[in-house]
Write a protein that holds these residues in place. Structure first.
Motif, PDB file in Angstrom:
ATOM      1  N   THR A  11       0.832  -1.214   0.000  1.00  0.00           N
ATOM      2  CA  THR A  11       0.000   0.000   0.000  1.00  0.00           C
ATOM      3  C   THR A  11       0.862   1.258   0.000  1.00  0.00           C
ATOM      4  OG1 THR A  11      -1.693  -1.182   1.270  1.00  0.00           O
ATOM      5  CG2 THR A  11      -1.911   1.183   1.152  1.00  0.00           C
ATOM      6  N   TYR A 121     -16.114   0.774  -1.304  1.00  0.00           N
ATOM      7  CA  TYR A 121     -15.240   0.086  -2.262  1.00  0.00           C
ATOM      8  C   TYR A 121     -16.021  -0.376  -3.486  1.00  0.00           C
ATOM      9  CZ  TYR A 121     -11.372  -0.205   1.143  1.00  0.00           C
ATOM     10  OH  TYR A 121     -10.351   0.087   2.023  1.00  0.00           O
ATOM     11  N   ASP A 172      -6.610  -5.579   9.413  1.00  0.00           N
ATOM     12  CA  ASP A 172      -5.676  -5.885   8.322  1.00  0.00           C
ATOM     13  C   ASP A 172      -4.494  -6.680   8.862  1.00  0.00           C
ATOM     14  OD1 ASP A 172      -4.454  -5.909   5.815  1.00  0.00           O
ATOM     15  OD2 ASP A 172      -3.527  -3.946   6.071  1.00  0.00           O
ATOM     16  N   TYR A 194      -6.440   0.559   8.437  1.00  0.00           N
ATOM     17  CA  TYR A 194      -7.813   0.055   8.319  1.00  0.00           C
ATOM     18  C   TYR A 194      -8.445  -0.169   9.698  1.00  0.00           C
ATOM     19  CZ  TYR A 194      -6.165  -0.516   3.579  1.00  0.00           C
ATOM     20  OH  TYR A 194      -5.645  -0.265   2.332  1.00  0.00           O
ATOM     21  N   ASN A 206     -10.434 -12.477   9.142  1.00  0.00           N
ATOM     22  CA  ASN A 206      -9.518 -11.810   8.224  1.00  0.00           C
ATOM     23  C   ASN A 206      -8.089 -12.295   8.465  1.00  0.00           C
ATOM     24  OD1 ASN A 206      -9.060  -9.478   6.258  1.00  0.00           O
ATOM     25  ND2 ASN A 206      -7.685  -8.941   7.923  1.00  0.00           N
ATOM     26  N   GLU A 210      -5.311 -14.645   6.122  1.00  0.00           N
ATOM     27  CA  GLU A 210      -3.942 -14.219   5.823  1.00  0.00           C
ATOM     28  C   GLU A 210      -2.904 -15.316   6.077  1.00  0.00           C
ATOM     29  OE1 GLU A 210      -3.359 -11.695   4.165  1.00  0.00           O
ATOM     30  OE2 GLU A 210      -5.102 -10.412   4.441  1.00  0.00           O
ATOM     31  N   SER A 271     -14.257 -10.673   4.447  1.00  0.00           N
ATOM     32  CA  SER A 271     -12.852 -10.292   4.280  1.00  0.00           C
ATOM     33  C   SER A 271     -12.397 -10.552   2.837  1.00  0.00           C
ATOM     34  CB  SER A 271     -11.998 -11.067   5.290  1.00  0.00           C
ATOM     35  OG  SER A 271     -10.704 -11.310   4.813  1.00  0.00           O
ATOM     36  N   TRP A 275     -11.206  -7.375   0.290  1.00  0.00           N
ATOM     37  CA  TRP A 275      -9.867  -7.246  -0.306  1.00  0.00           C
ATOM     38  C   TRP A 275      -9.875  -7.519  -1.800  1.00  0.00           C
ATOM     39  CZ3 TRP A 275      -7.248  -4.281   2.519  1.00  0.00           C
ATOM     40  CH2 TRP A 275      -7.330  -4.326   3.903  1.00  0.00           C
ATOM     41  N   TRP A 278     -10.811  -4.126  -3.061  1.00  0.00           N
ATOM     42  CA  TRP A 278      -9.611  -3.302  -2.815  1.00  0.00           C
ATOM     43  C   TRP A 278      -8.572  -3.555  -3.913  1.00  0.00           C
ATOM     44  CZ3 TRP A 278      -4.617  -5.027  -1.814  1.00  0.00           C
ATOM     45  CH2 TRP A 278      -3.724  -4.131  -1.222  1.00  0.00           C
ATOM     46  N   ARG A 299      -9.085 -13.700  -4.540  1.00  0.00           N
ATOM     47  CA  ARG A 299      -9.970 -13.491  -3.389  1.00  0.00           C
ATOM     48  C   ARG A 299     -11.437 -13.740  -3.766  1.00  0.00           C
ATOM     49  NH1 ARG A 299      -7.049 -11.433   1.369  1.00  0.00           N
ATOM     50  NH2 ARG A 299      -8.963 -12.135   2.349  1.00  0.00           N
TER      51      ARG A 299
END
Length: 317
Positions: A11, A121, A172, A194, A206, A210, A271, A275, A278, A299
């Motif tokens: 980011t 979003y 996040d 976030y 979330n 990951e 989640s 993303w 995003w 995703r």
């Protein structure tokens, strides 16, 4: 002043500045990525950084400037997918997440930011990524705007009735946002872009998503039910100790554990959806060398694959 550029982030740009070779006096300068203000409310980020700092859950913040921040460097190792499955480390992560979730909202009843974020979003995906002509420029294997609207409505109808409490969430918690300090046997969370009040089960779901990693995503690494129950037990024990005042002896029932397990796995869908949207927005604007479109597709694919599986899960009566 010597500097070191960190290249893990997708980011922002992050640089450490230091004079001591061991980086004992290092501080970090973070420069926001291009057009990330579309995705992140920077004023809210600053406020949350200060709240977390006041509760001992964040490093010192030295200053903020127009397109970035400067803050204390935390010594330790940024985790990878292999570390977050290690029971010793994941118990530390679960307890640290409980610490963040236990920061109370000073008497007000906070609203979850999830729906506002998802609608924002999705509207960016629809307006920014569709040309003025009638056919949207979304790739073939990305669901069209109507399908996405439908999924969002389904989640809004399905997830709130699960009764997951609204708490202060990191939102996040990917592996690289967790720093493990082996000398002090503790973990710290970094990057609060976030952060905000959200469903407890979203933050945990979330984080479980990951486990699959970011650069090389592998969903076979999603934690098994057995691993999740161990993780959730550590979390619930710490959370109850912090919020109900039972230091050292909080009991966790099997029903509480199973309920949280179901909530977490259902919220993990939101989640994936968040993303994925995003990733589509980042694909258009980001100058960072990362395949955001491929990430968004992965995703979405996982969202649709897991939807029937988690829909079948029932909260114990």
């Amino acid at each position: 002043v010597p500097t070191q550029l960190f290249t893990d982030g997708i980011t922002n740009k992050l640089v450490a500045c230091y004079t001591d070779e061991g980086m004992g006096d290092a501080l970090l300068v973070r420069v926001y990525g291009r057009r990330t203000e579309l995705l992140v409310d920077r004023e809210t980020e600053l406020r949350n950084f200060q709240v977390l700092r006041a509760h001992g859950c964040a490093p010192d913040l030295y200053c903020a400037f127009q397109n970035g921040l400067c803050y204390q460097f935390l010594p330790g190792m940024a985790l990878g997918p292999d570390h977050v499955r290690d029971p010793h480390i994941f118990r530390l992560v679960a307890r640290e997440m409980a610490r963040v979730h236990a920061i109370h909202a000073n008497g007000s009843l906070p609203r979850p930011i999830l729906w506002q974020k998802l609608h924002r979003y999705l509207s960016l995906v629809k307006t920014e990524l569709s040309p003025k002509v009638s056919n949207p420029s979304l790739p073939q294997d990305v669901p069209g705007p109507e399908a996405l609207e439908q999924e969002l409505s389904w989640m809004e109808a399905t997830l709130p009735p699960l009764g997951s409490p609204v708490v202060l969430c990191h939102n996040d918690l990917l592996c690289k946002n967790i720093i493990y300090d082996g000398t002090r046997e503790r973990v710290s969370f970094i990057d609060y872009e976030y952060t905000g009040y959200n469903y407890q089960a979203f933050d945990i779901g979330n984080h479980f998503n990951e486990f699959a990693g970011v650069k090389e995503v592998d969903y076979s690494l999603y934690p098994s039910k057995e691993t999740q129950l161990q993780w959730l037990h550590s979390y619930l024990q710490a959370y109850k100790e912090l919020t109900q005042g039972h230091p050292g002896d909080a009991q966790v029932s099997q029903e509480e554990l199973e309920t949280l397990y179901v909530q977490v796995n259902k919220f993990s869908l939101a989640s994936h959806f968040l993303w994925a949207c995003w990733g589509l927005i980042q694909d258009k604007y980001s100058t960072i060398d990362f395949n955001f479109l491929r990430y968004a597709k992965l995703r979405f694919k996982q969202y649709f694959k897991m939807k029937p599986v988690v829909t079948a899960l029932q909260v114990p009566k």
